[in-house]
Design an enzyme around this catalytic site. Structure first.
Site, short mmCIF file in Angstrom:
data_model
loop_
_atom_site.label_atom_id
_atom_site.label_comp_id
_atom_site.label_asym_id
_atom_site.label_seq_id
_atom_site.Cartn_x
_atom_site.Cartn_y
_atom_site.Cartn_z
CB VAL A 57 1.23 0.87 5.93
CG1 VAL A 57 0.45 1.12 4.64
CG2 VAL A 57 1.57 -0.61 6.05
CB ALA A 60 5.67 2.46 3.13
CD GLU A 61 -0.71 5.26 0.18
OE1 GLU A 61 -1.37 5.66 -0.80
OE2 GLU A 61 -1.12 4.41 0.97
CB SER A 62 4.35 9.51 3.48
OG SER A 62 3.16 9.50 4.23
#
Length: 139
Positions: A57, A60-62
């Site tokens: 996660v 992914a957020e990065s």
């Protein structure tokens, strides 16, 4: 921005951040997508020796947040993640995972990203949706 400019910017903004801690490296950029990779080592394992969902996660957020930053007018706006959901479909214990963020919706205020995390053989490891918001900077 060219791919080279995007990748150079990604190195600059990753310094002294979680992205640097997790060894996340941005590898490819297109007109509407961004790709990053992260090594799967004991640093990102859960206790039983496979990739921790939280590390997926974070990857992914990065990549999704940097993609919003790159593809929006950030001279006038700042971008924040406001919601993220992930489905972890397969485990991996070594090698690299690759996260490709692609727009589902590119609104003026909110953006919806699909981020596919795959292994080196292109097997789907996790499927993530990220919503970002772009707000005006105070002048």
């Amino acid at each position: 921005m060219t791919q080279e400019e995007i990748l150079e910017l990604s190195k600059k903004v990753s310094k002294n951040t979680l992205m640097e801690t997790l060894d996340i490296e941005f590898t490819e950029a297109g007109d509407d997508y961004l790709v990053a990779r992260m090594p799967v080592t004991s640093k990102v394992h859960q206790p039983d020796g496979v990739l921790h969902g939280g590390a997926s996660v974070a990857l992914a957020e990065s990549v999704g947040s940097l993609a919003s930053y790159v593809f929006l007018n950030t001279e006038e706006l700042f971008v924040r993640g406001i919601e993220i959901s992930a489905n972890h479909l397969r485990s991996i214990s070594e090698g690299f995972v690759y996260a490709k963020a692609s727009f589902i919706h590119k609104g003026r205020t909110t953006q919806l990203w699909e981020i596919k995390i795959t292994d080196e053989e292109n097997n789907l490891i996790s499927l993530v949706k990220l919503t970002t918001i772009a707000l005006p900077k105070n002048k």
